[in-house]
Structure formats: structure tokens, C-alpha cells
Design a protein around this motif. Sequence first.
Motif, PDB file in Angstrom:
ATOM      1  N   LEU A  34       3.825  60.408  -8.464  1.00  0.00           N
ATOM      2  CA  LEU A  34       2.772  60.557  -7.769  1.00  0.00           C
ATOM      3  C   LEU A  34       2.823  62.058  -6.960  1.00  0.00           C
ATOM      4  O   LEU A  34       1.159  62.734  -6.723  1.00  0.00           O
ATOM      5  CB  LEU A  34       2.501  59.263  -7.550  1.00  0.00           C
ATOM      6  N   TYR A  35       3.701  61.817  -5.701  1.00  0.00           N
ATOM      7  CA  TYR A  35       3.358  62.836  -5.148  1.00  0.00           C
ATOM      8  C   TYR A  35       3.519  64.698  -5.182  1.00  0.00           C
ATOM      9  O   TYR A  35       3.448  65.283  -4.449  1.00  0.00           O
ATOM     10  CB  TYR A  35       4.031  62.267  -3.375  1.00  0.00           C
ATOM     11  N   THR A  36       4.698  64.071  -6.296  1.00  0.00           N
ATOM     12  CA  THR A  36       5.382  65.793  -6.280  1.00  0.00           C
ATOM     13  C   THR A  36       3.982  66.663  -7.627  1.00  0.00           C
ATOM     14  O   THR A  36       4.039  67.636  -7.912  1.00  0.00           O
ATOM     15  CB  THR A  36       6.589  65.359  -6.880  1.00  0.00           C
ATOM     16  N   SER A  37       4.234  66.081  -8.805  1.00  0.00           N
ATOM     17  CA  SER A  37       3.046  66.828  -9.727  1.00  0.00           C
ATOM     18  C   SER A  37       1.918  66.246  -9.971  1.00  0.00           C
ATOM     19  O   SER A  37       1.055  66.248 -10.767  1.00  0.00           O
ATOM     20  CB  SER A  37       3.105  65.983 -11.723  1.00  0.00           C
ATOM     21  N   GLY A  38       1.821  64.734  -9.264  1.00  0.00           N
ATOM     22  CA  GLY A  38       0.068  64.119  -9.136  1.00  0.00           C
ATOM     23  C   GLY A  38       0.098  62.875 -10.301  1.00  0.00           C
ATOM     24  O   GLY A  38      -1.348  62.547  -9.892  1.00  0.00           O
ATOM     25  N   ASN A  39       0.855  63.425 -11.346  1.00  0.00           N
ATOM     26  CA  ASN A  39       0.681  62.314 -12.083  1.00  0.00           C
ATOM     27  C   ASN A  39       1.195  60.264 -11.758  1.00  0.00           C
ATOM     28  O   ASN A  39       2.533  60.844 -11.412  1.00  0.00           O
ATOM     29  CB  ASN A  39       1.171  62.975 -13.309  1.00  0.00           C
ATOM     30  N   GLN A  40       0.985  59.503 -12.157  1.00  0.00           N
ATOM     31  CA  GLN A  40       1.755  58.364 -12.391  1.00  0.00           C
ATOM     32  C   GLN A  40       1.121  57.806 -13.477  1.00  0.00           C
ATOM     33  O   GLN A  40      -0.829  57.854 -13.172  1.00  0.00           O
ATOM     34  CB  GLN A  40       0.963  57.836 -10.326  1.00  0.00           C
ATOM     35  N   ILE A  41       1.843  57.209 -14.147  1.00  0.00           N
ATOM     36  CA  ILE A  41       0.821  56.768 -15.766  1.00  0.00           C
ATOM     37  C   ILE A  41       0.474  55.037 -15.426  1.00  0.00           C
ATOM     38  O   ILE A  41      -0.481  55.368 -16.380  1.00  0.00           O
ATOM     39  CB  ILE A  41       2.062  55.926 -16.770  1.00  0.00           C
ATOM     40  N   PHE A  42       0.491  54.447 -14.618  1.00  0.00           N
ATOM     41  CA  PHE A  42      -0.787  53.356 -14.487  1.00  0.00           C
ATOM     42  C   PHE A  42      -1.600  53.487 -14.266  1.00  0.00           C
ATOM     43  O   PHE A  42      -2.796  53.805 -14.566  1.00  0.00           O
ATOM     44  CB  PHE A  42       0.395  52.282 -13.518  1.00  0.00           C
ATOM     45  N   ILE A  43      -2.427  54.259 -13.396  1.00  0.00           N
ATOM     46  CA  ILE A  43      -3.344  54.878 -12.227  1.00  0.00           C
ATOM     47  C   ILE A  43      -3.890  55.544 -13.354  1.00  0.00           C
ATOM     48  O   ILE A  43      -5.320  55.812 -13.289  1.00  0.00           O
ATOM     49  CB  ILE A  43      -2.867  55.247 -11.219  1.00  0.00           C
ATOM     50  N   ASP A  44      -3.240  56.690 -13.912  1.00  0.00           N
ATOM     51  CA  ASP A  44      -3.539  57.486 -14.621  1.00  0.00           C
ATOM     52  C   ASP A  44      -4.433  56.740 -16.179  1.00  0.00           C
ATOM     53  O   ASP A  44      -4.959  57.249 -16.014  1.00  0.00           O
ATOM     54  CB  ASP A  44      -2.524  58.534 -15.065  1.00  0.00           C
ATOM     55  N   ALA A  87     -11.772  54.261  -7.719  1.00  0.00           N
ATOM     56  CA  ALA A  87     -10.383  54.572  -8.968  1.00  0.00           C
ATOM     57  C   ALA A  87      -9.780  55.532  -8.534  1.00  0.00           C
ATOM     58  O   ALA A  87      -8.447  56.426  -8.210  1.00  0.00           O
ATOM     59  CB  ALA A  87     -10.301  54.624 -10.336  1.00  0.00           C
ATOM     60  N   LYS A  88     -10.275  57.007  -8.546  1.00  0.00           N
ATOM     61  CA  LYS A  88      -9.841  58.517  -8.658  1.00  0.00           C
ATOM     62  C   LYS A  88      -9.911  58.953  -6.862  1.00  0.00           C
ATOM     63  O   LYS A  88      -8.701  59.303  -6.403  1.00  0.00           O
ATOM     64  CB  LYS A  88     -11.030  59.358  -8.967  1.00  0.00           C
ATOM     65  N   GLN A  89     -10.922  58.413  -5.907  1.00  0.00           N
ATOM     66  CA  GLN A  89     -10.658  57.847  -4.435  1.00  0.00           C
ATOM     67  C   GLN A  89      -9.338  57.733  -4.345  1.00  0.00           C
ATOM     68  O   GLN A  89      -9.174  57.871  -3.410  1.00  0.00           O
ATOM     69  CB  GLN A  89     -12.105  57.840  -3.867  1.00  0.00           C
ATOM     70  N   PHE A  90      -8.662  56.315  -4.930  1.00  0.00           N
ATOM     71  CA  PHE A  90      -7.809  55.258  -4.621  1.00  0.00           C
ATOM     72  C   PHE A  90      -7.131  56.413  -4.681  1.00  0.00           C
ATOM     73  O   PHE A  90      -5.818  56.133  -3.877  1.00  0.00           O
ATOM     74  CB  PHE A  90      -8.062  54.272  -5.391  1.00  0.00           C
ATOM     75  N   LYS A  91      -6.437  56.718  -5.852  1.00  0.00           N
ATOM     76  CA  LYS A  91      -5.417  57.263  -6.420  1.00  0.00           C
ATOM     77  C   LYS A  91      -4.630  58.624  -5.460  1.00  0.00           C
ATOM     78  O   LYS A  91      -4.360  58.840  -4.465  1.00  0.00           O
ATOM     79  CB  LYS A  91      -5.591  57.939  -7.686  1.00  0.00           C
ATOM     80  N   SER A  92      -6.557  60.064  -4.726  1.00  0.00           N
ATOM     81  CA  SER A  92      -6.368  60.467  -3.687  1.00  0.00           C
ATOM     82  C   SER A  92      -5.997  59.941  -2.872  1.00  0.00           C
ATOM     83  O   SER A  92      -5.104  60.904  -1.988  1.00  0.00           O
ATOM     84  CB  SER A  92      -7.529  60.955  -3.814  1.00  0.00           C
ATOM     85  N   GLU A  93      -6.207  58.927  -2.098  1.00  0.00           N
ATOM     86  CA  GLU A  93      -6.157  58.436  -0.767  1.00  0.00           C
ATOM     87  C   GLU A  93      -4.437  58.140  -0.595  1.00  0.00           C
ATOM     88  O   GLU A  93      -4.013  58.355   0.862  1.00  0.00           O
ATOM     89  CB  GLU A  93      -6.626  57.399  -0.152  1.00  0.00           C
ATOM     90  N   VAL A  94      -4.098  57.526  -1.930  1.00  0.00           N
ATOM     91  CA  VAL A  94      -2.876  56.645  -1.947  1.00  0.00           C
ATOM     92  C   VAL A  94      -1.692  58.214  -1.822  1.00  0.00           C
ATOM     93  O   VAL A  94      -0.853  58.122  -0.791  1.00  0.00           O
ATOM     94  CB  VAL A  94      -2.563  56.070  -2.446  1.00  0.00           C
TER      95      VAL A  94
END
Length: 698
Positions: A34-44, A87-94
Motif C-alpha cells: 500500500l505504501y510502496t506501490s500504492g496498491n492494496q487488493i481490498f481497498i482497490d 473511499a478514495k480519500q480514505f485510502k489516500s489519508e491512510v
Amino acid sequence: MNFTQKISQTSNAFSQNFTNFQSFLISGYKQPELYTSGNQIFIDTYIDNLEKFNSELNNLKHHSNALKIENELEQIVKAQSHHLTLAKQFKSEVKIRGFRDFGIEGEMRRLAHELEKKNLLDRDLLLQLRRHEKDYLMRGDEDYLAEFDYLIDSINKYYNISNDARSLLNKYSYNFKQLALKNKTIGVSYNEGIFAKINQQKTYIEELYETLNHKSNAELTSFNRALTRSFIIETIILALLLIVISYYFVRIISKDVDHLKLRIEKFVKSNFKHIENNTPTYSSKIKEVNELNDSYSLLKEKLAKTIKDLENSIDEANKNAEYKSRFLANMSHEMRTPLNGLIGMLQMLHFDSLSKSQEEHLEIAQYSANHLLRLINMILDHSKLEAEKLSIEKLPFYLDDEINKLVKIFKFQALEKNLEFKTIIKGEQNVCALGDTLRIQQILINLISNALKFTEKGSVTLSVDSKLINNEYLIAFEVIDTGIGLDENQIHRLFEAFEQGDLSTTRKHGGTGLGLTIANKLIELMGGEMSIKSKANTGTCFCFTLRLPKSEPLDITTSTDKISINSKIEGIKEVLIVEDNKINQKVLSKILMRMGIMSDIASNGIEALHCCEQKTYDIIFMDLNMPIMDGIEAAQRLKEDFSGKNYHTPIIAVTASAFEKDKKRVLEIGMNDFIAKPVDFNNLQDLLTRYAKTVNFD
């Protein structure tokens, strides 16, 4: 798949998609990618599905005009678009907040490790800072944040530390404060911020879907009915026209008309399903008659096809009703199972030595748990009434006893609000009638509860007037209050499901708006009718009358409501509890232990069969819904093993299901009895006492 099915499928998919968001909250945010590539299967996956749902709804818009639901569909699209943005904002803030070695938290941990590695700060002080940091991250309590700031200020003021240490310490403090701000923005620990908005938006969208489903089904039903009437009218008009023509040309084309008339009669008598596949084509010498026959054949085919389509729609509606029943059964089980643990443990606490403050806390917790159980029962009752599956019992009862129960229930509630609760009993004395006391109590409890809820000063009165006419009691009930009252518009809407007087009523007094709807339908099932007399700010009177057959006097035996949990059940020494839920295992085993009964635990049907191979039990308590092997299959295998150690052992189903068909099923497969969740002490004690005699006899 038709339009309503697609809407229902999208609605279900939206609710199921939320598990991806929950998985992200549980474990997804911890994954380094999530923090290296910006991808995470659950939130994506969650975000991609939201975009997919909006695309599907936009594709359905061209169907919405015919059913007059374009506004509702547009509302859902807008709400889901906003939900997607959140949801996108939540991912960005996390991602900015980080976890462990990443983001703000990673930088904060790095600074703390540098302070420790370079030995720039006293180890005890650094440990205190780290403890405050961890306490805040684990509990979200701002007191720990304040203690952290206070310790930072104290170090800066009273401790002689190097400039490097002070610089690192201030950076560490700054990052910790930034982390706290991000936590509030995200809001998971506080149930606020973006997290709270996502939950609120999810609930709002599900309500919009429910409204859309209800309206689309209603419009489709209305459309189908109109279409059916139209085709029937067309058929009748055509038949009348043919009869008129036949009389006019009777001497010329009597044979042709008789043949056509016979075809029509066969078609009508076959309930519009007669198909003449093997009938030779009839040919008349008159061109117009042949054209008339052809037109009739086309009309018949079209009408037959329409009726077939309507029958398919009815079948689909029946399937949807079955899906609804399954959903309610699953929801009943899932909601009653944790309630069993909650209410059971709260009841157990009554038998411990508690302080006055603890007793007050326990009463609040019990009231809240029982209130939740009542809400679940109310929703299930409403569904049963809608499906016409709720039956009314006819058992003998004394009217005075039921009134006294109501007085015991409500006199203290009235005193708490400084209200006077009065009862007026008129007419016949010692009334013993046949009726469903549970449902009568349910009606009166709802009416009196509402009266107390909406009355701030004055009184609430229950008036009962009974007359004996031709071996039947005519009993008139009135619940009168001096509360806020209702205007005519509110009265007209009052018996609609989920309706209350107005929105301010819901906000101030609470409630689902189902109680009066259920009460009114129960009264109608018992052959009565409810009426309302009210004016705004002057009070309200709810009235209904029931006709109940007279019953022979009952044999009254004294009993006590006191639960004797410590009493021993002679003849039952050891039982097997088959239950997959750990909390329910503990609840039932602790209750049985208080009664001096030892218990073994099995988490599924396979484990239960293994236990039964090892020893003989006095009773087996069997949950129905379990992984690997459910209770139904396990009970069947035990009853099929004639030489088994537990072939004669009574099997008691422990079920959270509220549906009679499920209870009937467990008896049909060979189980001996059932007890409902949440488990009631008195019911369990009665059941054990009853089967203790059987065990002793064997």
C-alpha cells in the motif's frame, strides 16, 4: 434477467462489497505494498466495484422511465459517486498516515529509534514517551496525547539535553501530533471523520436501494395488472363483437361463426391456455371470415403469451419472497446468536454480589439488550404479517391477570416520568376467555409504551370494558393519554410501516415506526379494528374491540417468577454442548455449571459424533448452523446409529431461528425438543426438569 432483478443484484453486491472495506480496516492497511506501490487488493477492489455499480446503474437508466423511478435511480448514482470519493480519500489519508515503517508513523518510529540508538535521551523518559504513544495508538484516548505533550514540555524545560537531542525530540513530537490529526481525519478509532461518513453513506445508499426495490416492484405489479385487465377487456370486446356479427350474418355464415364461437369457448374454458397445434386449419368460402379467424388466432397467441409472461412474473415474485424468507432466517440467526451471549451473561451477573452502581449499569445494559431483541422480533413479526404467515392462538386466560401484568410493567416507568398510570375496569367480572394473550399483550404494551413516551405531564389510562353476549365476550380496550396528540395528516399516515408523526418525533423519542403497524394488523387478524381520537397538544385515545369466546374457569396453580439458578437438577450429571460460537458455549456451560451439571464442548457435528463415541451423555444440546457438519446431519447420524452409546439420549435443538418451519423441521428429523436463543433460565430449567424424569426412568 429483468430490471428489478438487476437492481436487486446490484443492491446485494453493494452490501457484500463492504466486506472488502472491512478487510482493509482489519489487515489491508498493514500491508507494505500500500505504501510502496500504492496498491492494496481490498481497498482497490472496493473502489473498483463502486465504479462498476455506478456504470451498471447508468446502463439501467433507459428502463427507469417506464417504471417512473428515474429520480430514485439518479439519487443512488449520486450517493454512490460521493461514496466513491470518500473511499478514495480514505485510502489516500491512510497511506499518508502510514503503518510501522511507512508514512508519518514510520518517520515517528525512526526518530524514536534514533534517540534510543544515539543515547541522546534518558532511557526511562524515552520509554515513557513510547508508552504514551502506544497507549494512544491502541486506545485512541486523547488523555494519552495530553500526557505525551506534558512530558515533552517537561523534558524541554527541566532536563539538560543536547541540541541534537532536542531537535530530534521536537521532530518526534511534531510527527506524533501529525499522526493524531490524521487519526481524527480518518476517524476509525473515534467513529468520526471519513470513516463515519463512509458508514453513514453506506446506510443511506442501502435505504435508497430498498426504496428503489419497493417502488419498482410496486410499479411493475401495477403495470402487469393493468396489462392483464387490458387484454381481458380486449378479449371480451372481441367476443361480443363476434356474437353481434354472427347474429347479423346468421343465415349466411352460421357454420363459420359457430366454428369460431367453439374455438373461443374452448380457449376461455381452458383458462386462456388452449393451443390448437394439431387442429386442421379452417377455411371459409368467405374471405372476411378467414381474415376474422386469422385475427382471432393472432389475438389468442398474443394473449396466451402475455398470460404466460404474467405467470412467469408471479413465479419470479414467489422466488423473491422465498429469498426474503431465507434472508430473514439468516439475519435472525446471526443477530440472535450474539444476543444470546450478551443477554445470558447479563442474566448471570444478577446472581453475583454487585454494588449499587454496578446494578444500575447492569439494568441499563439489560434494558438495551432486551430492547434490541424486541426490535428484531418486531421486524420479524412485520415480515410474517406481510407474508400472512402469522397465526393467532386461542388459549384460555383471565383478563384481570393480563391487566395486572401490564400494571407491574408500566407503573414504575410512569413514576420515573412523574406521570399517573391508571386502570379502569368496567363490565363483567372474572372474565375468562379464549384468545392469544401474547398478541393481546403485545398490542397493549405497544399502545401504553407509546402513550408514556409521548406524554410529558398528566396521566396515561388503560380502560377495559367487557360485556357477555351470546357466550362471547365483547371487550373494548382504550389507551388514553394527555400527551402531544396528533393532527389529521399524522393520523392518516400512522398505520403505514416505518412511519411516525413527523421526523422530530423520531429524533426526540426514537422508535422504528413499526409498532402501530403490527398492532393494527394483529387486531385485524383477531377480527377487530383500531380507531384513533386525537387533537394536537390535547392527547390521544387509541381504541379497539375484540370478540373472544367464553372459556371454562381455569385451574389456577401458584408459581413464582424467581429464577433459582443454583438449584440442582437431579438425574442429569453430564451433557454435551454442540455449538460453534465460543461465547454461546460459555453462556450455556456456565448456566449448567450453576445447576451442578458438567458439560463437554464440541464445535461442530464431526466433533460431536467423536464425543458420542467416547461416552454416554444425559442430554445433547445441538446448534443447527455450524461449519464442517451442521446440527441437522449430526442428529440424523446419531439417530441412525442403533447400537451407539447415545442412540436414546435426548437431543435438544438450540436455535436462533424465529420461524416455525425451522422448529418443526428439527422435530421431524428425530430431535426431541428445542430451546430458543437467547436462552432463558426458566425455560432451560423447565426443560431439564422434564427430561431429568426421562433420564431417571431409563
